[in-house]
Every structure is written in structure tokens, then in C-alpha cells.
Design an enzyme around this catalytic site. Structure first.
Site, PDB file in Angstrom:
ATOM      1  N   ASP A 112       0.866  -1.166   0.000  1.00 22.60           N
ATOM      2  CA  ASP A 112       0.000   0.000   0.000  1.00 22.60           C
ATOM      3  C   ASP A 112       0.915   1.231   0.000  1.00 22.60           C
ATOM      4  OD1 ASP A 112      -2.139   1.759   0.033  1.00 22.60           O
ATOM      5  OD2 ASP A 112      -3.282   0.627   1.517  1.00 22.60           O
TER       6      ASP A 112
HETATM    7  C1  NOJ Z   1      -4.127   3.738  -0.021  1.00 21.45           C
HETATM    8  C2  NOJ Z   1      -5.280   2.813   0.133  1.00 21.45           C
HETATM    9  O1  NOJ Z   1      -5.241   2.180   1.398  1.00 21.45           O
HETATM   10  C3  NOJ Z   1      -5.357   1.747  -0.945  1.00 21.45           C
HETATM   11  O2  NOJ Z   1      -6.551   1.032  -0.813  1.00 21.45           O
HETATM   12  C4  NOJ Z   1      -5.229   2.367  -2.305  1.00 21.45           C
HETATM   13  O3  NOJ Z   1      -5.349   1.384  -3.296  1.00 21.45           O
HETATM   14  C5  NOJ Z   1      -3.902   3.079  -2.384  1.00 21.45           C
HETATM   15  N1  NOJ Z   1      -3.859   4.114  -1.381  1.00 21.45           N
HETATM   16  C6  NOJ Z   1      -3.644   3.682  -3.754  1.00 21.45           C
HETATM   17  O4  NOJ Z   1      -4.402   4.789  -3.956  1.00 21.45           O
END
Ligand code: NOJ
Length: 758
Positions: free
Chosen positions: A299
Site C-alpha cells: 500500500d
Molecule cells: C491507499 C489505500 O489504502 C489503498 O486502498 C489504495 O489502493 C492506495 N492508497 C492507492 O491509492
């Protein structure tokens, strides 16, 4: 002899010097990786053999390009990123949108970088790309996998038509905490249902990964992110192994087995180790147990965040621990491009480890056909023709109708039969486009969303509108007076309350999910008019509706429904669509009850049934001020018609491993309307070596019955359905008594029991 050997040696030296320069040293046709008739595995191996360590680190590097600002709040160094692409130091970009923008960057990658490796382009397409579908939590309430498939296909189609080849969905985090803003992205509190829907979403997004409308899916957030303490975003998780294997793991497992190409690590720690650095999660479980063959992406900044967690000393230590554990692509923290080569040179990470990670990413670049045609997803004509079409909107409307949850309908006040009756629509949100889109609106334009006001206006000739409360949910005497005046002049009042859609999604945790005080004041004033009140709740999570229920004659949970919100709600109110949704998350009775969920364990001192004889006077598990039970349980939802269940029967009172048992019930549509019912099957393992939930969903069927029609619904149960996981994750099936329940929700059920004898 000596001379010959020397010539041979110098030849080896020359070849060794040439090879790192890759295809410049060979003619294109010699390169196995460019030969589409070779297997993907051979092509990957060949390409890996031509890559420098820096280029390998580049494939593990994913950067944001085109959205947001950098940490210093300045536009985020776009030229520098393009330079990195040119140097082969980027494997993927996220948030780069639209064919023309994507094409420019892809062109740099495949025309100006040394090995011409195409990039992957990823984006969060959570409930549609431009045509917005209901949020996943609402979509899940449809219990309709054909619909889920259609919705996911269209989301993928629009995303792919705009040049993307990877979307960061589905979220498979089981959660029972509506304070967590991200419950909107999931499928609620049940592991079995979460598995069914997770798999359906993956299949919808990916298809067979062979058409130009198929994109890579990303199962997230691995793992157990739905258990963040107090529902606070980015918070810690501390779950037992039994809970992990039985409750949290199944949906990820199902989505991976459905063929998901990628998995995203979660922000939380698991057993004290941040997920991105957890060998247990990424290697023991994901790779070895789930047999995941795709690639893992962190993430956002999660590699580097292991420093703040107190698990890594610095960025170099972070990427070392991440790759060693089984992480692969680094989203945004640049640890791979900056430190991976030296970690290999120092012998801390083996080349083999790095090659496995890079190879898994390259595999999907081949699989998507990007080496044959890096512009495969980049067609402006396709982009113009496939996004936000009438057909896509039609499906979004159907999806929205199926997501609308009828919670109360006193005296059958709904559906409204007379479009000429005087209706007072009240509620700021009902006419506010900007409150209709959430942070995961992707590229949707709020102006394209049909408000509740617009939807009703088309259907009701005698409609007035007043705001009743302000944008910040507070109210004033003047606002209330105006609303009351309109209500008094009408035959029926429709009030839209809730919270803005902007409070759904990432970083949208709320400690208080009660309906805002200003809206309650408004409802109380409206109630005094004596007019029938239909309350529509807009929110990306179950709110606490206990007081609202008492103030409403009909209560409808409208979630966040996307582009077609107003049109879908109008159809439901007029009975052109008979509601069929059932909630996939319990609605708490009060804030202090959270977490409240249907599939809990029994305590040693369960609360007695209300009518039980010999009730203990005290000292059992309860709240003194509120009931233990939620306001609306998992699986609950009404229809305009009425369904009656009777005659549960089992084909046998015992079950063994070779046979299955069938459970049948009679289902009767005793109401006045044709309608659909979601018939749910639950079991309870009464005594086991590890205690089991009081009920566990094991099957469901959505059945259409005409008014007055009845049918027999049957389910099969085999011993495999009775399996659960022990502390080591081993699947076990134990003899003994099982209760079986069938009903239209997890509370109101018919029951029977049988014995498993193996
Ligand atoms: C953070 C989020 O937790 C995740 O779900 C997402 O795909 C990513 N950012 C990318 O934007």
C-alpha cells in the site's frame, strides 16, 4: 593451446561486456523475450537475464504520477518522474489518467528506456470509473452475483478504455466496525459472503485477461485490515490466529483462487509485524498456503512506514525486510530504486529473491500483451465510445435499485401509488450533487449524478423541496419552520438525512456514527405535523438509526448509490422496483455496542431468551442500558411484499463424509406484490474443540416469487461445509451436533439440527 584458451577467454569477456547492454547487442529476433511464440516463463527469464540490478529495482518501483501533490505540497516533480521512466527506474505508475496522458508516458518507457519495458498503469476503481455504481458495501446488499459481475465488467471496461490496465479492487477486508470509513469498500461482516463476492468481483474485473477490456485486479488489504482497532484508519490490528484463519482470511483466499493477479499489503501490523514485512502473511500464507502466483504491491508508502511502526531502522532496512518477507512492488516510498541494488551487492538480498519479485511483475506485462503492443489499452476511439454510455448508466441504475435497503414500512406506507399526491421532500443532501460523490469517485463528475430531488421531480408532479438542515448538518429555526410548512401542506413527507458521501472511504473514520443532532431535531419537528414520514438515509456505512426508526413510518437505507441515485430511489418509492436488498453489516443499536455482529461466539453467560423460564437475575453478559442485539441484524431487509417461511425439514438427521444432506423450507409470498427474497442458510457447530460462532452463513439463494406464489427452497450441506480452522490453520471437521437455520435474515429463522458422524 595457450593461445586458443586466451582467445576463448577474451571472447567470453567480450560477450560478458556486451550482454548487459541487452538487445542492442543482439538482433530483435534473437531476443526470446520478444518472441511471442515462446512461453511467458521463457520470456521472463530471458528478459531478466538482460536486466541490470538498477533496472530490476526499477520494475519494483511504483510512483504516483498525475494526481496529488508531493509531501511539500508542491506539484509533484513530474519531470523528474519522467526522467526516471526513461532510465528504466519505474515499473508502474498510479493515478495517471486518460489515454493521451498515459500514452505520453508509455511512449517514453518503450521508446526511450534501454530495455523498452512497458509500464503498468493502476488506479483505484472502487465502484466505477466514470459511471458510478453503488459503493461496494451497498452492491453487496444485492446478493446478486450476476449484477456484481455486470457492475465489475463495466468498471473494468471504462477503466481499460481510458488506458488503465490495473485496478486496486476488490477490497476483501471483513469488518464489523462501522466507525471505519472503509467498510464502504468491502462486503460487510461475513467471511463466507465476503468470499463469494470477492471472487465474483475479481472475475468481473479480470475476465480472462485476454480482451482489451480486461484489467488486473488487486485484492486488498492483505491482511486483516478490517480489524483496525476502534475503526480508526491506519491503526493496529490484533487478532487471534483462529480469527485470522476462520474470519479474515477466507475472502482474500477466495479472491486469490479466483485468479487475482495482484495483492496489496495492508498498513497494519499482524502479530506485531507490519504486513509489508511479514513473512508469515506474504510467504507462509499468501504464497505457500493460498498458492498465489501473481505479484504483491505495497500500500502507499507502506514499506517506508515500517520505520514509524518501529520495525525498520531506515528505508534501506525497510526494503530489505519487505522483499525478504515476500513483498514485491513498492508503492511510492522509493525504497526499492534507492536501496535494492546495494542490498544485493552487499549480499543481504539474493539475486534470486529479487528476480522472483521482478519476474512476477514482468509476467503480467507479457500476459497483458504489452510487449507485443504497449499501446494496447490506448485507443482514443475506444475511450470516447465506452465511457459513461447510456447502457452503462442503465446497469448502474439497476445496481442502485438492488442496493436500496428497506428497513421499516409501517402500514405498508410504501410504495406510493399516486404520483400526483402532494409530497414534501426535505433534506439538504437530497439536492446537493457535491455530497453525492465519495473520495473513491474515480473520474466521475458530481454534476452527472442524479440527485434524489431530480429523481423524484421527474415522477411526482406535486413536489416541494426544503433543505431542513445545513451542509454541516446543523439546523436553524428558519430551516425547520420552512420544512414544517411544506410538510403541513403535503400529504406525505420524504426526508433525506445521513452524512455526506465525502465521509466514506480512506481516512474517513468517525468516532460518532449517530445521526447528526440537527437532523434529529428536524425529524422531531416534522413528526409533530402528523404527516406520514418516509426517511431516506444516505451514508457509506450503517449509522445508528434507533431514534430515527421511531420518528419514521418508513425507513430506507440508501447508502451511496452513484450516478443514478435519484432515479433508482424514485423507482423504489413508486414501487416500480420492489426492494430486495439485505444488509451485509449489522446496524448497531447504540454507539457503545460496536462491534456488534451476528457471527459472534457465545459467552459462558449468554443473555437469556426474553421468554425463558428460570432467567438468571444478574451476572450474565449484557449491557444494562441497551440490548445486546443490533437494531437490524445481518441479512435483514424488507420487501413490499411479505414472505413466510415454514416447514423446515432435513433429508436425514445424520450426515457422514460420503453423503450430503438437504435442508428444505417452504417459502410463500403472502403479500400483494411480486418480489425477490434472499433465503439464507446458517449453521452452528454446537460443541467443538475451538468454539464456533452462534451462527455462520453457509449458503443463500435469491428467489423471485409472484404474489401468492410459493416454492420449496433447498440447500445441500456436506461435511466440508462444517469444516473450520484450528490454531495452526489446519482444516478440521468434528463429529457432533449441528444446528441449522433458514430464514430471511440472521435473526428470524426456522431451525433444525443434525449429527455429523464420520
Ligand atoms: C491507499 C489505500 O489504502 C489503498 O486502498 C489504495 O489502493 C492506495 N492508497 C492507492 O491509492
Amino acid at each position: 593451446m595457450y593461445i586458443k584458451r586466451n582467445i576463448r577467454l577474451s571472447l567470453i569477456v567480450i560477450v560478458a561486456l556486451i550482454i548487459p547492454c541487452g538487445i542492442t547487442a543482439q538482433s530483435k529476433s534473437d531476443a526470446i523475450y520478444l518472441n511471442k511464440n515462446a512461453s511467458i516463463e521463457q520470456r521472463v527469464e530471458d528478459l531478466l537475464s538482460r536486466m541490470t540490478l538498477e533496472e530490476k529495482a526499477g520494475q519494483l518501483n511504483q510512483l504516483n504520477y498525475g494526481m496529488f501533490t508531493g509531501p511539500d505540497n508542491k506539484a509533484d516533480g513530474e519531470q523528474e518522474k519522467l526522467d526516471l521512466v526513461k532510465q528504466g527506474k519505474v515499473g508502474s505508475l498510479l493515478n495517471t489518467l486518460g489515454v493521451s496522458k498515459i500514452k505520453k508516458v508509455q511512449q517514453i518507457a518503450v521508446e526511450q528506456s534501454r530495455l523498452k519495458i512497458p509500464l503498468l498503469f493502476g488506479f483505484d476503481v472502487i465502484h466505477g470509473y466514470k459511471t458510478l455504481f453503488p459503493i461496494p458495501l451497498a452492491e453487496a446488499c444485492s446478493w446478486d452475483m450476476d449484477q456484481v459481475n455486470k457492475n465489475s465488467r463495466i468498471a473494468a471496461k471504462e477503466a481499460a478504455a481510458s488506458g488503465l490496465n490495473w485496478i486496486f479492487a476488490p477490497m476483501c477486508d471483513v469488518s464489523n466496525d462501522p466507525r471505519w470509513g472503509r467498510v464502504m469498500e468491502g462486503a460487510g461482516e461475513d467471511p463466507y459472503y465476503g468470499s463469494v463476492i470477492g471472487a465474483a468481483r475479481v472475475k468481473g474485473f479480470q475476465g480472462n485477461l485476454d480482451s482489451v477490456f480486461d484489467v488486473l485486479a488487486c485484492v486488498k488489504h492483505f491482511a486483516a485490515y478490517g480489524a483496525v482497532e476502534a475503526g480508526r484508519e491506519y491503526n493496529n490490528v490484533d487478532v487471534s490466529r483462529v480469527a485470522f484463519y476462520n474470519k479474515y482470511l477466507p475472502p482474500y483466499d477466495a479472491a486469490v483462487r479466483a485468479g487475482a493477479a495482484t495483492v496489496m499489503t495492508s498498513f497494519n501490523v499482524f502479530d506485531g509485524v507490519p504486513a509489508s514485512g511479514s513473512t508469515f502473511l506474504l510467504t507462509d500464507i499468501l504464497k505457500n498456503r493460498l498458492d498465489f502466483k501473481g505479484f504483491v504491491v505495497s500500500d502507499w508508502n507502506a514499506f517506508a512506514e515500517m520505520i514509524a511502526h518501529g520495525y525498520a531502522m531506515d528505508k534501506k532496512d525497510a526494503v530489505y525486510k519487505a522483499i525478504k518477507a515476500g513483498s514485491m512492488m513498492d508503492m511510492e516510498s522509493r525504497t526499492a530504486i534507492n536501496y535494492l541494488p546495494e542490498l544485493v551487492k552487499e549480499g543481504k538480498l539474493s539475486l534470486d529473491q529479487v528476480d522472483k519479485a521482478v519476474g512476477a511483475i514482468l509476467y503480467y506485462k507479457f500476459k497483458l500483451g504489452l510487449f507485443e503492443n504497449p499501446y494496447r489499452f490506448l485507443d482514443t476511439k475506444r475511450e470516447t465510445e465506452n465511457i459513461f454510455t447510456t447502457e452503462n448508466r442503465k446497469i448502474a441504475k439497476e445496481a442502485a435499485e438492488k442496493s436500496i435497503l428497506l428497513l421499516k414500512n409501517s402500514q405498508q406506507i410504501l410504495p406510493l401509488k399516486n404520483p400526483n399526491q402532494k409530497v414534501a421532500l426535505i433534506g439538504y443532501y437530497a439536492n446537493s450533487k457535491s455530497d453525492m460523490v465519495d473520495m473513491w469517485k474515480a473520474t466521475a463528475d458530481a454534476q452527472d449524478c442524479v440527485t434524489i430531488y431530480e429523481g423524484l421531480k421527474k415522477q411526482f408532479s406535486n413536489l416541494t423541496f426544503s433543505e431542513g438542515y445545513n451542509k454541516d448538518n446543523s439546523t436553524t429555526e428558519a430551516l425547520i419552520n420552512e420544512a414544517v410548512k411544506n410538510a403541513a401542506a403535503a400529504e406525505l413527507v420524504i426526508v433525506n438525512i445521513g452524512i455526506t458521501s465525502n465521509l466514506s472511504g480512506e481516512d474517513k473514520s468517525l468516532a460518532d456514527i449517530n445521526i447528526p443532532e440537527g437532523q434529529i431535531q428536524l425529524l422531531k419537528a416534522l413528526k409533530k405535523t402528523g404527516k406520514p414520514i418516509v426517511t431516506l438515509v444516505s451514508s457509506g456505512r450503517p449509522m445508528i438509526l434507533t431514534e430515527v426508526e421511531g420518528l419514521s413510518d418508513a425507513l430506507v437505507q440508501c447508502w451511496v448509490l452513484g450516478t443514478e441515485t435519484g432515479n433508482a430511489i424514485a423507482e423504489v418509492i413508486l414501487g416500480k422496483y420492489n426492494p430486495s436488498a439485505k444488509t451485509v453489516m449489522s446496524f448497531p443499536y447504540a454507539l457503545g455496542q460496536i462491534p456488534v455482529y451476528y457471527n459472534h461466539f457465545n459467552t459462558g453467560r449468554p443473555a437469556p431468551e426474553p421468554n425463558a423460564k428460570d432467567k438468571p437475575a444478574d451476572f450474565y453478559s449484557r449491557f444494562h442500558d441497551i440490548p445486546n442485539e443490533p437494531l437490524y441484524p445481518f441479512g435483514y431487509g424488507l420487501s413490499y411484499t411479505a414472505f413466510e417461511y415454514s416447514n423446515i425439514s432435513l433429508s436425514s438427521k445424520t450426515l457422514d463424509t460420503n453423503n450430503s444432506l438437504s435442508v428444505t423450507v417452504e417459502l410463500n409470498n403472502t403479500g400483494k406484490y411480486d418480489g425477490e427474497e434472499v433465503v439464507q442458510l446458517y449453521i452452528q457447530d454446537v460443541t467443538a474443540s475451538i468454539v464456533r460462532p452462534v451462527k455462520e452463513l453457509k449458503g443463500f439463494k435469491k428467489i423471485m416469487l409472484k404474489a401468492g406464489e410459493k416454492t420449496i427452497v433447498s440447500f445441500k450441506i456436506s461435511s466440508n461445509d462444517l469444516a473450520f480452522f484450528d490454531h495452526e490453520g489446519k482444516s478440521i471437521i468434528e463429529n457432533g451436533k449441528f444446528n441449522v437455520f433458514v430464514g430471511g435474515n440472521s435473526r428470524d429463522v426456522l431451525s433444525s439440527s443434525f449429527e455429523l458422524v464420520q
